[in-house]
Design a protein around this motif. Sequence first.
Motif, PDB file in Angstrom:
ATOM      1  N   TYR A   9      13.654   3.369  25.679  1.00  0.00           N
ATOM      2  CA  TYR A   9      13.827   2.206  24.813  1.00  0.00           C
ATOM      3  C   TYR A   9      14.762   2.560  23.657  1.00  0.00           C
ATOM      4  CZ  TYR A   9       9.268   1.129  26.971  1.00  0.00           C
ATOM      5  OH  TYR A   9       8.233   0.929  27.845  1.00  0.00           O
ATOM      6  N   ARG A  10      15.356   1.537  23.057  1.00  0.00           N
ATOM      7  CA  ARG A  10      16.110   1.752  21.819  1.00  0.00           C
ATOM      8  C   ARG A  10      15.109   1.798  20.664  1.00  0.00           C
ATOM      9  NH1 ARG A  10      20.906  -2.491  21.119  1.00  0.00           N
ATOM     10  NH2 ARG A  10      19.096  -3.795  20.632  1.00  0.00           N
ATOM     11  N   ILE A  11      15.266   2.750  19.778  1.00  0.00           N
ATOM     12  CA  ILE A  11      14.392   2.816  18.600  1.00  0.00           C
ATOM     13  C   ILE A  11      14.499   1.509  17.820  1.00  0.00           C
ATOM     14  CG2 ILE A  11      13.998   3.979  16.385  1.00  0.00           C
ATOM     15  CD1 ILE A  11      14.908   6.568  17.674  1.00  0.00           C
ATOM     16  N   ALA A  12      15.684   0.927  17.803  1.00  0.00           N
ATOM     17  CA  ALA A  12      15.918  -0.315  17.060  1.00  0.00           C
ATOM     18  C   ALA A  12      15.057  -1.469  17.550  1.00  0.00           C
ATOM     19  CB  ALA A  12      17.394  -0.706  17.140  1.00  0.00           C
ATOM     20  N   ASP A  13      14.583  -1.389  18.802  1.00  0.00           N
ATOM     21  CA  ASP A  13      13.781  -2.474  19.373  1.00  0.00           C
ATOM     22  C   ASP A  13      12.284  -2.316  19.139  1.00  0.00           C
ATOM     23  OD1 ASP A  13      16.048  -3.741  20.352  1.00  0.00           O
ATOM     24  OD2 ASP A  13      16.009  -2.613  22.232  1.00  0.00           O
ATOM     25  N   LEU A  14      11.903  -1.244  18.451  1.00  0.00           N
ATOM     26  CA  LEU A  14      10.484  -1.023  18.157  1.00  0.00           C
ATOM     27  C   LEU A  14      10.097  -1.822  16.918  1.00  0.00           C
ATOM     28  CD1 LEU A  14       7.798   0.446  18.579  1.00  0.00           C
ATOM     29  CD2 LEU A  14       8.698   2.351  17.244  1.00  0.00           C
ATOM     30  N   TYR A  15       9.270  -2.863  17.115  1.00  0.00           N
ATOM     31  CA  TYR A  15       8.920  -3.739  16.003  1.00  0.00           C
ATOM     32  C   TYR A  15       7.446  -3.710  15.622  1.00  0.00           C
ATOM     33  CZ  TYR A  15      13.505  -5.727  15.411  1.00  0.00           C
ATOM     34  OH  TYR A  15      14.830  -5.886  15.125  1.00  0.00           O
ATOM     35  N   SER A  16       6.661  -2.951  16.347  1.00  0.00           N
ATOM     36  CA  SER A  16       5.248  -2.878  15.990  1.00  0.00           C
ATOM     37  C   SER A  16       4.644  -1.595  16.529  1.00  0.00           C
ATOM     38  CB  SER A  16       4.504  -4.090  16.550  1.00  0.00           C
ATOM     39  OG  SER A  16       3.103  -3.979  16.328  1.00  0.00           O
ATOM     40  N   TYR A  17       3.819  -0.936  15.715  1.00  0.00           N
ATOM     41  CA  TYR A  17       3.044   0.218  16.157  1.00  0.00           C
ATOM     42  C   TYR A  17       1.698   0.143  15.455  1.00  0.00           C
ATOM     43  CZ  TYR A  17       6.473   1.516  12.525  1.00  0.00           C
ATOM     44  OH  TYR A  17       7.350   1.499  11.462  1.00  0.00           O
ATOM     45  N   GLU A  18       0.664  -0.078  16.266  1.00  0.00           N
ATOM     46  CA  GLU A  18      -0.679  -0.314  15.742  1.00  0.00           C
ATOM     47  C   GLU A  18      -1.681   0.663  16.353  1.00  0.00           C
ATOM     48  OE1 GLU A  18      -1.211  -2.465  13.390  1.00  0.00           O
ATOM     49  OE2 GLU A  18       0.750  -3.464  13.417  1.00  0.00           O
ATOM     50  N   TYR A  19      -2.734   0.919  15.608  1.00  0.00           N
ATOM     51  CA  TYR A  19      -3.786   1.827  16.070  1.00  0.00           C
ATOM     52  C   TYR A  19      -4.955   1.038  16.657  1.00  0.00           C
ATOM     53  CZ  TYR A  19      -7.927   4.809  15.812  1.00  0.00           C
ATOM     54  OH  TYR A  19      -9.097   5.489  16.109  1.00  0.00           O
ATOM     55  N   VAL A  20      -5.434   1.460  17.827  1.00  0.00           N
ATOM     56  CA  VAL A  20      -6.642   0.879  18.413  1.00  0.00           C
ATOM     57  C   VAL A  20      -7.495   2.010  18.982  1.00  0.00           C
ATOM     58  CG1 VAL A  20      -5.554  -1.314  19.028  1.00  0.00           C
ATOM     59  CG2 VAL A  20      -5.592   0.540  20.685  1.00  0.00           C
ATOM     60  N   LEU A  73       2.558   0.502  20.987  1.00  0.00           N
ATOM     61  CA  LEU A  73       3.946   0.300  20.587  1.00  0.00           C
ATOM     62  C   LEU A  73       4.478  -0.969  21.241  1.00  0.00           C
ATOM     63  CD1 LEU A  73       4.765   3.951  21.481  1.00  0.00           C
ATOM     64  CD2 LEU A  73       4.910   3.134  19.141  1.00  0.00           C
ATOM     65  N   ALA A  74       5.134  -1.826  20.470  1.00  0.00           N
ATOM     66  CA  ALA A  74       5.687  -3.069  21.017  1.00  0.00           C
ATOM     67  C   ALA A  74       7.197  -3.091  20.801  1.00  0.00           C
ATOM     68  CB  ALA A  74       5.042  -4.274  20.334  1.00  0.00           C
ATOM     69  N   PHE A  75       7.924  -3.280  21.903  1.00  0.00           N
ATOM     70  CA  PHE A  75       9.379  -3.331  21.856  1.00  0.00           C
ATOM     71  C   PHE A  75       9.844  -4.749  22.172  1.00  0.00           C
ATOM     72  CE2 PHE A  75       8.221   1.010  22.843  1.00  0.00           C
ATOM     73  CZ  PHE A  75       9.102   1.769  22.086  1.00  0.00           C
ATOM     74  N   SER A  76      10.845  -5.226  21.442  1.00  0.00           N
ATOM     75  CA  SER A  76      11.357  -6.580  21.671  1.00  0.00           C
ATOM     76  C   SER A  76      12.525  -6.550  22.645  1.00  0.00           C
ATOM     77  CB  SER A  76      11.826  -7.202  20.346  1.00  0.00           C
ATOM     78  OG  SER A  76      12.974  -6.523  19.859  1.00  0.00           O
ATOM     79  N   GLY A  77      12.702  -7.674  23.359  1.00  0.00           N
ATOM     80  CA  GLY A  77      13.836  -7.808  24.259  1.00  0.00           C
ATOM     81  C   GLY A  77      13.832  -6.847  25.427  1.00  0.00           C
ATOM     82  N   VAL A  78      12.656  -6.398  25.845  1.00  0.00           N
ATOM     83  CA  VAL A  78      12.546  -5.415  26.931  1.00  0.00           C
ATOM     84  C   VAL A  78      11.958  -6.057  28.176  1.00  0.00           C
ATOM     85  CG1 VAL A  78      11.448  -3.276  27.667  1.00  0.00           C
ATOM     86  CG2 VAL A  78      12.304  -3.481  25.340  1.00  0.00           C
ATOM     87  N   SER A  79      12.649  -5.903  29.309  1.00  0.00           N
ATOM     88  CA  SER A  79      12.134  -6.392  30.585  1.00  0.00           C
ATOM     89  C   SER A  79      11.427  -5.242  31.291  1.00  0.00           C
ATOM     90  CB  SER A  79      13.283  -6.901  31.466  1.00  0.00           C
ATOM     91  OG  SER A  79      13.906  -8.011  30.872  1.00  0.00           O
ATOM     92  N   GLY A  80      10.229  -5.478  31.761  1.00  0.00           N
ATOM     93  CA  GLY A  80       9.477  -4.426  32.441  1.00  0.00           C
ATOM     94  C   GLY A  80       8.165  -4.146  31.748  1.00  0.00           C
ATOM     95  N   MET A  81       8.153  -3.144  30.879  1.00  0.00           N
ATOM     96  CA  MET A  81       6.941  -2.797  30.139  1.00  0.00           C
ATOM     97  C   MET A  81       7.278  -2.754  28.642  1.00  0.00           C
ATOM     98  SD  MET A  81       4.201   0.351  30.710  1.00  0.00           S
ATOM     99  CE  MET A  81       5.364   1.681  30.414  1.00  0.00           C
ATOM    100  N   PRO A  82       7.189  -3.890  27.946  1.00  0.00           N
ATOM    101  CA  PRO A  82       7.515  -3.937  26.518  1.00  0.00           C
ATOM    102  C   PRO A  82       6.408  -3.403  25.618  1.00  0.00           C
ATOM    103  CG  PRO A  82       6.872  -6.104  27.273  1.00  0.00           C
ATOM    104  CD  PRO A  82       6.913  -5.232  28.497  1.00  0.00           C
ATOM    105  N   ILE A  83       5.172  -3.367  26.128  1.00  0.00           N
ATOM    106  CA  ILE A  83       4.032  -2.873  25.355  1.00  0.00           C
ATOM    107  C   ILE A  83       3.589  -1.529  25.935  1.00  0.00           C
ATOM    108  CG2 ILE A  83       1.705  -3.327  24.504  1.00  0.00           C
ATOM    109  CD1 ILE A  83       3.744  -5.353  23.528  1.00  0.00           C
ATOM    110  N   VAL A  84       3.562  -0.512  25.101  1.00  0.00           N
ATOM    111  CA  VAL A  84       3.151   0.826  25.534  1.00  0.00           C
ATOM    112  C   VAL A  84       1.856   1.206  24.823  1.00  0.00           C
ATOM    113  CG1 VAL A  84       3.741   3.277  25.599  1.00  0.00           C
ATOM    114  CG2 VAL A  84       5.525   1.549  25.937  1.00  0.00           C
ATOM    115  N   ARG A  85       0.820   1.460  25.598  1.00  0.00           N
ATOM    116  CA  ARG A  85      -0.480   1.850  25.042  1.00  0.00           C
ATOM    117  C   ARG A  85      -0.568   3.380  25.128  1.00  0.00           C
ATOM    118  NH1 ARG A  85      -6.139   1.226  26.712  1.00  0.00           N
ATOM    119  NH2 ARG A  85      -7.342   0.245  25.042  1.00  0.00           N
ATOM    120  N   LEU A  86      -0.036   4.041  24.132  1.00  0.00           N
ATOM    121  CA  LEU A  86       0.122   5.489  24.142  1.00  0.00           C
ATOM    122  C   LEU A  86      -1.183   6.205  23.777  1.00  0.00           C
ATOM    123  CD1 LEU A  86       2.234   7.885  24.264  1.00  0.00           C
ATOM    124  CD2 LEU A  86       2.349   7.653  21.770  1.00  0.00           C
TER     125      LEU A  86
END
Length: 252
Positions: free
Chosen positions: A120-131, A150-163
């Motif tokens: 992903y582009r770092i620029a597309d990372l718009y949210s990082y939350e703890y759960v 981690l939530a990335f904008s404008g990404v086709s495929g897997m825009p949300i990553v539950r790390l």
Amino acid sequence: MAKHNCAICGTEVGLFAQQQLADKNYICRKVCAKRCMKLFDFVPSTLEQVKKHIEQVEYGTKVWEQIFVPLAKAKKKEEKIKSFGENGMLRVSPSTGLVALIQNDYKIFIFGKTTKACVYRIADLYSYEYVSEVQRGSDGKDVTKHFCVLAFSGVSGMPIVRLPIGSAADFTYIEKYFNKQFGIQKTLGNAINNAKRQINAIKSVTEAVKSAVNGEIDEEKGEAAIDALNANFYGDRTEWIRKADEALSKVK
């Protein structure tokens, strides 16, 4: 037992060899499902989303091999890669403006390793939350698992990553790192920069509103207002976009 054909490769699969998707399509677990990352959630996904994710992995793996692997041996401090998450699953390359989610697969124990990646582009990372959530361990006891979403904008495929991460403290470390990269850290030393971004955002929105009141539709001023608001909330991503696009343009 009901059998279906894999919607991707066409293979006939039985009940225990098939993965049902949200749109009632089925894919085979043995081949097509394995082309996806293990963190990808099939249950809420459609066939189109799975296909987009497979394309994402194929391209991301290519980027990983051509950009990230060579940087692993970089000696210059500014070119070094940062690792986050369990087993260093998340790799960040500040010098290229890219972030990679990797998965190492082994044929036999630690032998025959292959790596697949989503980049992903770092620029597309718009949210990082703890759960966190409580799961039942193999010994029957409850275990608390920690994640950085981690939530990335404008990404086709897997825009949300539950790390997966080790603890809440690990998330704090990740949060501080990205806040610092984007210039939005909550510190006294950064208050002036935040104030400047707020003033710029207000000025841009004011100009756009004046144009609208006067009966003018100025797209350029409208876009400038949106960009200023984004910079205020998320930090200025201009340089991150430039770095990433330059790096990706060299991928063959």
